[in-house]
Scaffold this active site. Structure first.
Site, PDB file in Angstrom:
ATOM      1  N   ASP A   1       0.857  -1.283   0.013  1.00  0.00           N
ATOM      2  CA  ASP A   1       0.073   0.056   0.083  1.00  0.00           C
ATOM      3  C   ASP A   1       0.802   1.215   0.013  1.00  0.00           C
ATOM      4  O   ASP A   1       1.930   1.341   0.542  1.00  0.00           O
ATOM      5  CB  ASP A   1      -1.000   0.071   1.204  1.00  0.00           C
TER       6      ASP A   1
ATOM      7  N   GLU B   1       0.729   5.858   0.251  1.00  0.00           N
ATOM      8  CA  GLU B   1       0.148   7.167   0.463  1.00  0.00           C
ATOM      9  C   GLU B   1       0.979   8.135  -0.288  1.00  0.00           C
ATOM     10  O   GLU B   1       1.921   7.953  -0.466  1.00  0.00           O
ATOM     11  CB  GLU B   1       0.011   7.559   2.064  1.00  0.00           C
TER      12      GLU B   1
ATOM     13  N   GLU C   1      -6.766  17.637   0.597  1.00  0.00           N
ATOM     14  CA  GLU C   1      -7.468  16.275   0.779  1.00  0.00           C
ATOM     15  C   GLU C   1      -6.795  15.311   0.953  1.00  0.00           C
ATOM     16  O   GLU C   1      -7.142  14.476   1.849  1.00  0.00           O
ATOM     17  CB  GLU C   1      -8.408  16.213  -0.532  1.00  0.00           C
TER      18      GLU C   1
ATOM     19  N   HIS D   1      -5.506   6.873   7.289  1.00  0.00           N
ATOM     20  CA  HIS D   1      -5.040   5.871   6.498  1.00  0.00           C
ATOM     21  C   HIS D   1      -3.558   5.870   6.654  1.00  0.00           C
ATOM     22  O   HIS D   1      -2.977   6.813   6.669  1.00  0.00           O
ATOM     23  CB  HIS D   1      -5.353   6.073   4.821  1.00  0.00           C
TER      24      HIS D   1
ATOM     25  N   ASP E   1      -2.687  -0.299   6.730  1.00  0.00           N
ATOM     26  CA  ASP E   1      -3.715  -0.950   5.784  1.00  0.00           C
ATOM     27  C   ASP E   1      -3.295  -2.183   4.847  1.00  0.00           C
ATOM     28  O   ASP E   1      -4.022  -2.807   4.534  1.00  0.00           O
ATOM     29  CB  ASP E   1      -3.973   0.574   4.597  1.00  0.00           C
TER      30      ASP E   1
END
Length: 235
Positions: free
Chosen positions: A7, A9, A52, A152, A157
């Site tokens: 995963d 980000e 965001e 997150h 995750d």
């Protein structure tokens, strides 16, 4: 079989607009068991995250400024995924960022470094069409606690996704299909155990029973004026 659940980000949604990876994590599975090995990297993107994106992962520019750039840690990723099947939720998103970062380092595309890439989101959609298949939704569906997931994070995750993937691909556990989130439960809320059909006793018809069956089919033939449907089945 070696699998890596991965995963990332990022600072935003599109590497073509200059967005970068800020966190990357991998969790290792060997023969469908967690090995305890993982790779977790914070990466200095050299830019701010969009508001965001920051609201999603909470990794500030100040925090990331003390960490290395992707080019300094790329070799760790390459070494970790070699020879593995990499599992990513919504793989198209993560791989486009990984490919962009690797290209900046003069390295080949990500899919050339591993055996294959499996998209767990596509797999979930095939299993649960018409349902929500986000990581949170899948955790709820498979009874995996994500109460500690307030933001997150790539490592958290990937750990959750590893648990989800093992649950999602273990096969059917009960006699009821997953039409609802409580499927696999009986009317009393008890979970149905896996059913082994091999233990059933097979009883074949004896000669007298076969003769009775033939006589009954002959009656059906006479009623419908042609060979009944059972004749076609037998043929």
């Amino acid at each position: 079989m070696r699998q890596i659940v991965l995963d990332t980000e990022t600072t935003g949604l599109d590497p073509a607009q200059g967005h970068r990876i800020v966190e990357l994590a991998c969790v290792e599975l060997e023969n469908r068991s967690l090995t305890g090995r993982s790779l977790h990297l914070y990466v200095n993107p050299g830019r701010d995250s969009d508001p965001e994106a920051l609201a999603v992962h909470g990794l500030t520019t100040e925090f990331l400024s003390s960490h290395p750039g992707f080019e300094e840690v790329a070799h760790q990723l390459v070494e970790f995924v070699q020879g593995a099947d990499v599992i990513i939720h919504n793989a198209a998103f993560d791989t486009k960022f990984l490919n962009a970062e690797l290209a900046r380092c003069g390295l080949p595309k990500f899919d050339t470094m591993c055996v294959k890439i499996t998209d767990s989101l596509l797999h979930a959609r095939e299993l649960h069409p018409g349902k929500r298949n986000s990581l949170d939704a899948l955790c709820e569906r498979y009874g995996i606690s994500n109460a500690h997931r307030t933001l997150h994070g790539a490592l958290l995750d990937s750990e959750l996704l590893a648990d989800v993937w093992l649950a999602m691909t273990r096969g059917q556990d009960g006699l009821i299909m997953d039409f609802e989130d409580n499927s696999g439960l009986d009317a009393n809320g008890m979970r149905l155990e896996a059913f082994d059909a091999s233990v059933l006793k097979v009883v074949t018809a004896n000669a007298a029973e076969l003769q009775e069956h033939e006589e009954y089919l002959a009656v059906l033939d006479k009623i419908v004026g042609k060979p009944c449907v059972w004749r076609a089945v037998e043929a």
